[in-house]
Enzyme design. Structure first.
Site, PDB file in Angstrom:
ATOM      1  N   HIS A 166      -7.127   6.582  10.237  1.00  0.00           N
ATOM      2  CA  HIS A 166      -6.076   5.860   9.508  1.00  0.00           C
ATOM      3  C   HIS A 166      -6.718   4.945   8.462  1.00  0.00           C
ATOM      4  O   HIS A 166      -7.227   3.873   8.783  1.00  0.00           O
ATOM      5  CB  HIS A 166      -5.235   5.048  10.495  1.00  0.00           C
ATOM      6  CG  HIS A 166      -3.940   4.560   9.902  1.00  0.00           C
ATOM      7  ND1 HIS A 166      -2.985   3.920  10.643  1.00  0.00           N
ATOM      8  CD2 HIS A 166      -3.430   4.637   8.643  1.00  0.00           C
ATOM      9  CE1 HIS A 166      -1.952   3.613   9.875  1.00  0.00           C
ATOM     10  NE2 HIS A 166      -2.203   4.033   8.651  1.00  0.00           N
ATOM     11  N   ARG A 194       3.435   7.609  11.217  1.00  0.00           N
ATOM     12  CA  ARG A 194       2.897   7.147  12.486  1.00  0.00           C
ATOM     13  C   ARG A 194       2.694   8.355  13.399  1.00  0.00           C
ATOM     14  O   ARG A 194       3.507   9.274  13.424  1.00  0.00           O
ATOM     15  CB  ARG A 194       3.856   6.154  13.174  1.00  0.00           C
ATOM     16  CG  ARG A 194       3.868   4.745  12.575  1.00  0.00           C
ATOM     17  CD  ARG A 194       2.529   4.031  12.659  1.00  0.00           C
ATOM     18  NE  ARG A 194       2.533   2.689  12.087  1.00  0.00           N
ATOM     19  CZ  ARG A 194       2.155   2.392  10.839  1.00  0.00           C
ATOM     20  NH1 ARG A 194       1.749   3.336  10.009  1.00  0.00           N
ATOM     21  NH2 ARG A 194       2.172   1.133  10.418  1.00  0.00           N
ATOM     22  N   ASN A 198       0.823  -1.218   0.000  1.00  0.00           N
ATOM     23  CA  ASN A 198       0.000   0.000   0.000  1.00  0.00           C
ATOM     24  C   ASN A 198       0.851   1.260   0.000  1.00  0.00           C
ATOM     25  O   ASN A 198       0.376   2.332   0.380  1.00  0.00           O
ATOM     26  CB  ASN A 198      -0.990  -0.014   1.172  1.00  0.00           C
ATOM     27  CG  ASN A 198      -0.298  -0.199   2.510  1.00  0.00           C
ATOM     28  OD1 ASN A 198       0.927  -0.111   2.592  1.00  0.00           O
ATOM     29  ND2 ASN A 198      -1.069  -0.451   3.548  1.00  0.00           N
ATOM     30  N   GLN A 248      -4.841   4.175  18.252  1.00  0.00           N
ATOM     31  CA  GLN A 248      -5.853   3.954  17.225  1.00  0.00           C
ATOM     32  C   GLN A 248      -6.773   2.824  17.650  1.00  0.00           C
ATOM     33  O   GLN A 248      -6.254   1.754  17.964  1.00  0.00           O
ATOM     34  CB  GLN A 248      -5.177   3.636  15.886  1.00  0.00           C
ATOM     35  CG  GLN A 248      -4.411   4.808  15.336  1.00  0.00           C
ATOM     36  CD  GLN A 248      -3.838   4.606  13.950  1.00  0.00           C
ATOM     37  OE1 GLN A 248      -3.323   5.538  13.375  1.00  0.00           O
ATOM     38  NE2 GLN A 248      -3.906   3.418  13.393  1.00  0.00           N
TER      39      GLN A 248
END
Lengths: 512, 512
Positions: free
Chosen positions: B442, B394, B241, B423
């Site tokens: 995210h 991050r 990704n 998260q």
């Protein structure tokens, strides 16, 4: 703009008024400074090209500018950044950035497009004894703009806050010689009417020789009013914000394909501390599945532009490294070298392009050949299901309600853009509430970066006009009763079919 | 992840629970299908590389996957598009896309990252007699994830919904052999603890030879529990990704510089029919000046990346045609040919880069050398006033509250990103309300396009693991008690200073 559009403008005028009446901060600033001119002229002579003519006294002119209202937070704003980057002296096609001879009093990066920004023209014009009227009150017969139109020599407005100049208004503008678009795209002006003798009775010739006094000038005007009816010149600052718009296009493509709007909305917390999800239920602001079920990578998609002029080509160049397959359609075929460099597929018609693309971006001017080009037929019978449509050109190129229908029933996955009709768009405009929208008010070409360029371009055009020197060919849209320069390139032909000169004249009533 | 970070994870766990308890749709699906395996094995043998071992009976394993909850609108969703584009077989660096030997039962473009999507693994695993447990309930001691951890052989989670594996959890996971990140970035796993003998007592060796029965396997495990303590393998689907994230970065750069978020908000109409302007007053939804006073073109700006690996380099390539000046810093210097092609300026340190840039994008892994790299000192003493910071790497690489302070007092013009800590981010996370934000939950690396790739990558890793074949070197983070493959490249060194092997081991407790 076609007659159909202009009829719409007229019909919309009454609703404009009600919208405009609600606007805070409609402002008008006027100054007549003829005496000032006499005192300041020598100082100006050293820096302005018009001063090459300063030994010949001229009458003062009235410049009427319709600019958007000041920020609600006041003017000047607190700027986020101290300046705008310096860019090259020439655009990608080799033409030069605006080159006014006089030194602007403002610093690039200041807010110039609003009423108090005055496009940085106040001091420039007043020093020469001219009058500048700036207002944001531009729509309807009772507007400040229309009150000042009858004796304005020059009218300026931006596409973001267009002063619509239809036939009726042009008929009232007895002295109008020059219409400047501070930006690109002059479809808010009835180009046909700019040439019609009936409208232009009493108007001065643009580049007539100077006279010795205001009285003499007016006398001459009167004498010329019937037999000598020179057309209005329409000019714009070509390329000044083409890159601004191209950046906006790439942004909106990514925003639409990657489902940014809903994702950002989910990341924010509303005033009642909760989130509204995409299916209407309230949740906890981290429903990844709801977002990514509609999020795709751009990589691998087929992207096409309707129009590959300054903006369209810049979009193609910027999309090239995204590993997409690029398509375009335009009456003007690009050089083979460019087609090869960008691996472009050329299509004869927008319909053919639509069938091949996942993302379509519209980058052509609005005229009779492009008005409502994207209607129900184009969207449903030619565009792929699930495609994205990006329109930063002009609102009327698409059928407003066809877009809404296609988003609601899923034929289109997203619609992004920043052009509407009319502008400002009323609060009940359906694009303000339709799903899968990535709309902004029309602002893509009015970044602080762009404002510095088009303010300089307007100044350059005014310097030339005042000095009776030719305006750059690439800035001209209509001149001498004909389409000229950029206008001849952009408005003469439809994007999707060739129009012969005779047909053009029949449609537009103005020779090509 | 450093010890500091892991402490934060632990402290955050209790607040996780309260957040998680409010989530609708926490789901768990479990199946044990040993008998199923016996019936289906021959059919599988033809399509899966593991079946090269099928003549040797093996024990069944338990795979525990923490995936994000299903869409609130239900599963499967109505897809906006019928498929995802087919892309090349190899990534930009020449490595191959995931190449599982078994044919997936799903179609690329389906939603695979949520509980019901199961990463497309259910049938694949059950046919071979293995057990798959999928849950979204991942945080806290009472979570379904923790209940199943004690006898899980394999744990899978995505960075978008990370199953934090700190030392305490790893100690509970007596049988854990393999941790797979379905995506890129394994900082949610305590890499040090994956090697610690104390944690790994009773764990099987990853590639131990096959045994003849479950009983024998368990017996052997018990025997080995003290003296033979092989480390856990940590693997991720490198590059799956990276382009997804790179596209997100370019989008967020444009969104931030061009002031998209506020502009779009102004174009929309709220439920009470009015608009909220950027200075808090209600207006009519067309205050161009309010928007453009903070809107700039990207053209001409200086843009730099901290980290020029797969994502960072892809960002640089995509930004090149925007006529910006590109900068980077990384411990790994790029090839001269690449530096020349993109006209890159290399900086030895992030501080040096910060001083030169208007826009900074963070594309490095999180480790002790990058944690809180962007703190008050970096932002105020090194970053330019009015700069933009984009962080899709991050959340912990920046100091959360330093960012909020800098946006509030105008030192930063914008902050865009989609990474947070923890998260899911709780509703009171200050990034949900700070000004000039272009945040998303995210999701940048979990587009439907990316899901198809990382689901295939997870399958490939599992096939290799089950067949006792080597996992691709570029997928390995920790293997054999040491950093390996991509892990050795990414985690061994700080972005801004070289760490010698001995120092690394001292910091991380794991040999480089």
């Amino acid at each position: 703009m076609s007659l159909i559009s202009l009829a719409s403008v007229k019909m919309a005028s009454s609703s404009f008024s009600s919208v405009v009446a609600r606007l805070n901060g409609l402002m008008t600033t006027t100054t007549t400074a003829t005496t000032h001119f006499l005192k300041k002229a020598p100082a100006v002579a050293t820096t302005s090209c018009m001063m090459m003519m300063s030994s010949t006294p001229r009458r003062s002119i009235k410049v009427l500018a319709a600019l958007y209202p000041d920020p609600l937070c006041g003017y000047p704003p607190e700027y986020a950044r101290t300046n705008v980057p310096t860019i090259k002296d020439t655009y990608a096609d080799g033409t030069r950035l605006p080159t006014p001879k006089s030194k602007p009093e403002y610093t690039p990066g200041e807010l110039l497009g609003c009423v108090s920004g005055e496009l940085g023209l106040r001091s420039f014009l007043e020093k020469q004894g001219h009058t500048l009227v700036v207002t944001s009150d531009k729509d309807g017969e009772e507007s400040e703009f229309e009150k000042h139109l009858h004796d304005a020599d020059v009218v300026i407005s931006q596409p973001f806050w267009p002063a619509y100049l239809d036939e009726a208004r042009l008929a009232k503008a007895k002295k109008l010689q020059l219409v400047i678009t501070a930006g690109v795209g002059s479809d808010h002006v009835d180009l046909k009417a700019c040439k019609s003798p009936g409208v232009q009775s009493g108007r001065l010739r643009v580049h007539s020789s100077g006279t010795t006094s205001k009285e003499e000038e007016e006398k001459k005007t009167q004498q010329n009013s019937d037999k000598n009816k020179p057309p209005i010149t329409v000019a714009e600052v070509s390329f000044c914000n083409s890159i601004s718009v191209a950046e906006h296009v790439v942004m909106l493509v990514l925003v639409s394909v990657r489902n940014f709007v809903n994702s950002h909305e989910m990341a924010r917390v509303t005033s009642n501390g909760t989130q509204k999800s995409m299916c209407g239920a309230y949740d906890d602001g981290w429903n990844i599945a709801d977002l990514v079920q509609r999020a795709y990578d751009l990589e691998g998609m087929h992207v096409g532009t309707v129009g590959a002029g300054r903006i369209g080509l810049a979009v193609l160049r910027r999309l090239k490294p995204f590993d997409v397959t690029l398509h375009y359609t335009d009456f003007h075929r690009l050089d083979k070298s460019v087609e090869q460099e960008l691996n472009l597929t050329f299509h004869e018609t927008p319909q053919e392009l639509a069938q091949a693309c996942d993302v379509i971006t519209i980058n052509c001017p609005l005229h009779s050949g492009t008005e409502k080009l994207f209607d129900d037929d184009m969207i449903r019978n030619h565009m792929r299901r699930g495609a994205y449509l990006i329109n930063t050109a002009r609102g009327l190129i698409v059928d407003r309600d066809a877009v809404v229908r296609a988003l609601n029933d899923g034929h289109l996955s997203g619609y992004g853009g920043d052009v509407w009709f009319p502008q400002p768009a009323p609060l009940d405009h359906p694009w303000r509430t339709m799903p899968w929208s990535a709309m902004t008010p029309h602002m893509s070409g009015s970044t602080l970066s762009a404002q510095a360029r088009y303010a300089a371009g307007v100044r350059e055009i005014l310097e030339c006009f005042l000095a009776k020197k030719p305006i750059r060919d690439e800035y001209l849209i209509v001149h001498g009763g004909r389409l000229a320069g950029a206008g001849r390139h952009s408005y003469i032909q439809d994007c999707h079919r060739k129009v012969e000169d005779e047909e053009w004249e029949e449609i537009h009533g103005i020779p090509a």
